[in-house]
Design a protein around this motif. Structure first.
Motif, PDB file in Angstrom:
ATOM      1  N   ASP A  10       1.579  -7.912 -13.137  1.00  0.00           N
ATOM      2  CA  ASP A  10       1.410  -6.481 -13.360  1.00  0.00           C
ATOM      3  C   ASP A  10       1.138  -5.712 -12.070  1.00  0.00           C
ATOM      4  OD1 ASP A  10       1.718  -6.854 -16.095  1.00  0.00           O
ATOM      5  OD2 ASP A  10      -0.428  -7.124 -16.430  1.00  0.00           O
ATOM      6  N   ARG A  11       1.011  -6.415 -10.961  1.00  0.00           N
ATOM      7  CA  ARG A  11       0.746  -5.727  -9.701  1.00  0.00           C
ATOM      8  C   ARG A  11       1.991  -4.964  -9.232  1.00  0.00           C
ATOM      9  NH1 ARG A  11      -1.588 -10.155  -5.651  1.00  0.00           N
ATOM     10  NH2 ARG A  11       0.304 -11.248  -6.341  1.00  0.00           N
ATOM     11  N   GLY A  12       1.768  -3.987  -8.370  1.00  0.00           N
ATOM     12  CA  GLY A  12       2.890  -3.279  -7.774  1.00  0.00           C
ATOM     13  C   GLY A  12       3.467  -4.105  -6.639  1.00  0.00           C
ATOM     14  N   HIS A  13       4.777  -4.340  -6.646  1.00  0.00           N
ATOM     15  CA  HIS A  13       5.416  -5.175  -5.633  1.00  0.00           C
ATOM     16  C   HIS A  13       6.378  -4.338  -4.793  1.00  0.00           C
ATOM     17  CE1 HIS A  13       4.077  -9.182  -7.137  1.00  0.00           C
ATOM     18  NE2 HIS A  13       3.988  -8.521  -8.277  1.00  0.00           N
ATOM     19  N   VAL A  14       6.269  -4.488  -3.463  1.00  0.00           N
ATOM     20  CA  VAL A  14       7.190  -3.803  -2.550  1.00  0.00           C
ATOM     21  C   VAL A  14       7.761  -4.833  -1.582  1.00  0.00           C
ATOM     22  CG1 VAL A  14       6.027  -1.577  -2.708  1.00  0.00           C
ATOM     23  CG2 VAL A  14       5.343  -3.198  -0.934  1.00  0.00           C
ATOM     24  N   ASP A  15       8.996  -4.583  -1.134  1.00  0.00           N
ATOM     25  CA  ASP A  15       9.680  -5.488  -0.213  1.00  0.00           C
ATOM     26  C   ASP A  15      10.424  -4.652   0.816  1.00  0.00           C
ATOM     27  OD1 ASP A  15      11.200  -7.343   1.126  1.00  0.00           O
ATOM     28  OD2 ASP A  15      11.911  -8.382  -0.674  1.00  0.00           O
ATOM     29  N   PHE A  16       9.912  -4.658   2.062  1.00  0.00           N
ATOM     30  CA  PHE A  16      10.553  -3.931   3.151  1.00  0.00           C
ATOM     31  C   PHE A  16      11.302  -4.877   4.086  1.00  0.00           C
ATOM     32  CE2 PHE A  16       6.824  -1.243   2.059  1.00  0.00           C
ATOM     33  CZ  PHE A  16       7.513  -0.109   1.639  1.00  0.00           C
ATOM     34  N   GLY A  17      11.510  -6.113   3.642  1.00  0.00           N
ATOM     35  CA  GLY A  17      12.166  -7.095   4.488  1.00  0.00           C
ATOM     36  C   GLY A  17      11.152  -7.793   5.379  1.00  0.00           C
ATOM     37  N   TRP A  18      10.632  -7.079   6.363  1.00  0.00           N
ATOM     38  CA  TRP A  18       9.633  -7.660   7.270  1.00  0.00           C
ATOM     39  C   TRP A  18       8.265  -7.787   6.612  1.00  0.00           C
ATOM     40  CZ3 TRP A  18       5.198  -5.025   8.693  1.00  0.00           C
ATOM     41  CH2 TRP A  18       5.167  -3.648   8.387  1.00  0.00           C
ATOM     42  N   LEU A  19       8.039  -6.971   5.558  1.00  0.00           N
ATOM     43  CA  LEU A  19       6.768  -6.957   4.832  1.00  0.00           C
ATOM     44  C   LEU A  19       7.020  -7.052   3.343  1.00  0.00           C
ATOM     45  CD1 LEU A  19       3.653  -6.394   4.514  1.00  0.00           C
ATOM     46  CD2 LEU A  19       4.256  -3.964   4.458  1.00  0.00           C
ATOM     47  N   LYS A  20       6.379  -8.026   2.714  1.00  0.00           N
ATOM     48  CA  LYS A  20       6.343  -8.113   1.262  1.00  0.00           C
ATOM     49  C   LYS A  20       4.879  -7.985   0.848  1.00  0.00           C
ATOM     50  CE  LYS A  20      10.408 -11.092   0.796  1.00  0.00           C
ATOM     51  NZ  LYS A  20      10.773 -11.097   2.226  1.00  0.00           N
ATOM     52  N   GLN A  29       4.062   3.465  -1.962  1.00  0.00           N
ATOM     53  CA  GLN A  29       5.089   3.802  -2.946  1.00  0.00           C
ATOM     54  C   GLN A  29       4.695   3.431  -4.369  1.00  0.00           C
ATOM     55  OE1 GLN A  29       8.678   1.848  -1.629  1.00  0.00           O
ATOM     56  NE2 GLN A  29       9.011   3.265   0.077  1.00  0.00           N
ATOM     57  N   TYR A  30       3.668   2.607  -4.511  1.00  0.00           N
ATOM     58  CA  TYR A  30       3.242   2.177  -5.840  1.00  0.00           C
ATOM     59  C   TYR A  30       2.150   3.105  -6.352  1.00  0.00           C
ATOM     60  CZ  TYR A  30       0.748  -0.561  -9.384  1.00  0.00           C
ATOM     61  OH  TYR A  30       0.107  -0.968 -10.531  1.00  0.00           O
ATOM     62  N   LEU A  31       2.423   3.787  -7.452  1.00  0.00           N
ATOM     63  CA  LEU A  31       1.456   4.704  -8.042  1.00  0.00           C
ATOM     64  C   LEU A  31       1.318   4.427  -9.529  1.00  0.00           C
ATOM     65  CD1 LEU A  31      -0.441   7.149  -7.922  1.00  0.00           C
ATOM     66  CD2 LEU A  31       1.551   8.613  -8.293  1.00  0.00           C
ATOM     67  N   ASP A  32       0.111   4.070  -9.954  1.00  0.00           N
ATOM     68  CA  ASP A  32      -0.228   3.882 -11.352  1.00  0.00           C
ATOM     69  C   ASP A  32      -1.554   4.592 -11.588  1.00  0.00           C
ATOM     70  OD1 ASP A  32      -1.061   3.078 -13.860  1.00  0.00           O
ATOM     71  OD2 ASP A  32      -0.495   0.982 -13.602  1.00  0.00           O
ATOM     72  N   PRO A  33      -1.549   5.707 -12.307  1.00  0.00           N
ATOM     73  CA  PRO A  33      -2.783   6.463 -12.530  1.00  0.00           C
ATOM     74  C   PRO A  33      -3.903   5.638 -13.169  1.00  0.00           C
ATOM     75  CG  PRO A  33      -0.877   7.739 -13.236  1.00  0.00           C
ATOM     76  CD  PRO A  33      -0.390   6.354 -12.948  1.00  0.00           C
ATOM     77  N   GLU A  34      -3.538   4.547 -13.846  1.00  0.00           N
ATOM     78  CA  GLU A  34      -4.542   3.689 -14.464  1.00  0.00           C
ATOM     79  C   GLU A  34      -5.120   2.677 -13.482  1.00  0.00           C
ATOM     80  OE1 GLU A  34      -5.604   4.143 -17.615  1.00  0.00           O
ATOM     81  OE2 GLU A  34      -4.287   5.908 -17.578  1.00  0.00           O
ATOM     82  N   ASN A  45      -4.485  -5.363  -1.211  1.00  0.00           N
ATOM     83  CA  ASN A  45      -3.077  -5.668  -0.947  1.00  0.00           C
ATOM     84  C   ASN A  45      -2.932  -7.118  -0.514  1.00  0.00           C
ATOM     85  OD1 ASN A  45      -2.502  -3.018  -1.485  1.00  0.00           O
ATOM     86  ND2 ASN A  45      -2.117  -2.434   0.631  1.00  0.00           N
ATOM     87  N   ASP A  46      -2.003  -7.807  -1.133  1.00  0.00           N
ATOM     88  CA  ASP A  46      -1.685  -9.203  -0.849  1.00  0.00           C
ATOM     89  C   ASP A  46      -0.418  -9.192  -0.001  1.00  0.00           C
ATOM     90  OD1 ASP A  46      -1.434 -11.943  -0.968  1.00  0.00           O
ATOM     91  OD2 ASP A  46      -1.285 -12.064  -3.152  1.00  0.00           O
ATOM     92  N   ASP A  47      -0.588  -9.221   1.332  1.00  0.00           N
ATOM     93  CA  ASP A  47       0.507  -8.957   2.267  1.00  0.00           C
ATOM     94  C   ASP A  47       1.099 -10.233   2.864  1.00  0.00           C
ATOM     95  OD1 ASP A  47       0.214  -6.238   1.923  1.00  0.00           O
ATOM     96  OD2 ASP A  47      -0.966  -5.939   3.742  1.00  0.00           O
ATOM     97  N   GLN A  48       2.394 -10.152   3.170  1.00  0.00           N
ATOM     98  CA  GLN A  48       3.125 -11.240   3.820  1.00  0.00           C
ATOM     99  C   GLN A  48       4.026 -10.626   4.886  1.00  0.00           C
ATOM    100  OE1 GLN A  48       4.941 -14.394   1.288  1.00  0.00           O
ATOM    101  NE2 GLN A  48       6.880 -13.749   2.164  1.00  0.00           N
ATOM    102  N   VAL A  49       3.758 -10.962   6.155  1.00  0.00           N
ATOM    103  CA  VAL A  49       4.486 -10.359   7.277  1.00  0.00           C
ATOM    104  C   VAL A  49       5.348 -11.422   7.949  1.00  0.00           C
ATOM    105  CG1 VAL A  49       4.278  -9.147   9.474  1.00  0.00           C
ATOM    106  CG2 VAL A  49       2.643  -8.673   7.635  1.00  0.00           C
ATOM    107  N   GLU A  50       6.615 -11.096   8.155  1.00  0.00           N
ATOM    108  CA  GLU A  50       7.553 -12.016   8.791  1.00  0.00           C
ATOM    109  C   GLU A  50       7.180 -12.243  10.260  1.00  0.00           C
ATOM    110  OE1 GLU A  50      10.201 -13.646   7.490  1.00  0.00           O
ATOM    111  OE2 GLU A  50       9.801 -12.854   5.481  1.00  0.00           O
TER     112      GLU A  50
END
Length: 237
Positions: A10-20, A29-34, A45-50
Motif C-alpha cells: 500500500d506504500r507509494g512507489h516511485v521509480d526515477f531509474g537512478w532512485l527507487k 509525487q505521492y499524495l494520499d490525504p489519509e 522513505n525506503d530508498d534505493q540509489v543506483e
C-alpha cells in the motif's frame, strides 16, 4: 489501544531509474490525504540509489532528518561544512532548523545503497542546524530493543533529536517474544518490519509492513521468523 495498518503493497512507489523509493507517507509525487503523518512522524522513505548516483544539493528547514543505511554507504556533504560517509550500521541525524543545504551520493559505481530516510517534526522551530552520526553495531539488539535516536543528550549510544522521540532497533529470533514500554502517554509507536514476520496487537506483519499504535502503555510482539524491526516512538499531539 488504537491501531493503523500500513501494508508494504500500500506504500507509494516511485521509480526515477537512478532512485527507487517506497513512501509510507505522502511525499513528492505521492499524495494520499489519509497518509500525511503519524503524529510527529512525517516521512519514512525506503530508498534505493543506483551506483554512482545521488541527490544533488537541496535545502531543508525545521525538520529532524534521520538516515539509516541498510545496505552500502552514502556520502554526505552539507552547508555546515560536514563531509562524511554513513555506512550500514550507522545512524545519521541532521537537524535542519533555520535552514541547511546538503547533498547525498552513492560513490560505489557498481552496487546499490539502500537506506531509510525519516523525517520527524521538531518540538521547536528556528533551531540552529546540527549534524551527528554514530555507529550502533556495538549495541545489543539480540531479542531486545536498542535505542539509536533519543531526546536524551546524555545517551552516548544514540544521536540526539529535538523531539520527544525514540528510534529503536531489534533483531528477534523466531519464537521469541519481547515487549516495549512507551515513555509517555502522549506518544504513539510506529513499528516497521525490516525483515521477517511478527505478531503484534492481534495483527500479523511481514517484511516492510508497518503498524501504528497509540493510546497504549506497552506492546508485546512475537517473531514467527527471525525478524529485524525499527520501532519509532513519537508524540501524537
Amino acid at each position: 489501544m488504537q491501531k493503523i495498518i500500513h501494508r508494504e503493497s500500500d506504500r507509494g512507489h516511485v521509480d526515477f531509474g537512478w532512485l527507487k523509493s517506497a513512501h509510507s507517507f505522502s511525499f513528492g509525487q505521492y499524495l494520499d490525504p489519509e497518509r500525511m503523518n503519524f503524529g510527529a512522524l512525517r516521512v519514512l522513505n525506503d530508498d534505493q540509489v543506483e551506483g554512482g548516483q545521488g541527490f544533488d544539493r537541496h535545502g531543508h528547514d525545521n525538520m529532524e532528518i534521520v538516515s539509516i543505511p541498510l545496505e552500502g554507504a552514502l556520502a554526505h556533504q552539507d552547508s555546515m561544512g560536514n563531509g562524511r560517509t554513513i555506512q550500514t550500521g550507522d545512524v545519521q541525524i541532521m537537524s535542519a532548523g533555520t535552514g541547511v543545504q546538503h547533498a547525498e551520493f552513492n560513490n560505489d559505481q557498481k552496487n546499490l545503497v539502500k537506506f531509510l530516510q525519516i523525517w520527524v517534526i521538531p518540538n521547536e522551530i528556528g533551531l540552529e542546524p546540527r549534524y551527528d552520526q554514530k555507529s550502533y553495531l556495538q549495541l545489543d539488539r539480540h531479542n531486545k530493543f536498542a535505542t539509536i535516536v533519543s531526546p536524551d543528550k546524555m545517551d552516548n549510544n544514540a544521536v540526539h533529536i529535538h523531539q520527544d522521540a525514540y528510534f529503536n532497533l531489534a533483531d528477534i529470533e523466531a519464537g521469541k517474544k519481547i515487549e516495549y514500554t512507551v515513555h509517555s502517554e502522549q506518544n504513539g509507536l510506529y513499528l516497521f518490519v525490516l525483515e521477517g514476520k511478527i505478531a503484534v496487537a492481534n495483527e500479523m506483519l511481514s517484511r516492510r509492513d508497518a503498524i501504528g499504535l497509540y493510546e497504549t502503555e506497552k506492546i508485546a510482539l512475537e517473531a514467527y521468523y527471525d525478524t529485524s524491526l525499527l520501532l519509532i516512538e513519537v508524540p501524537m499531539y
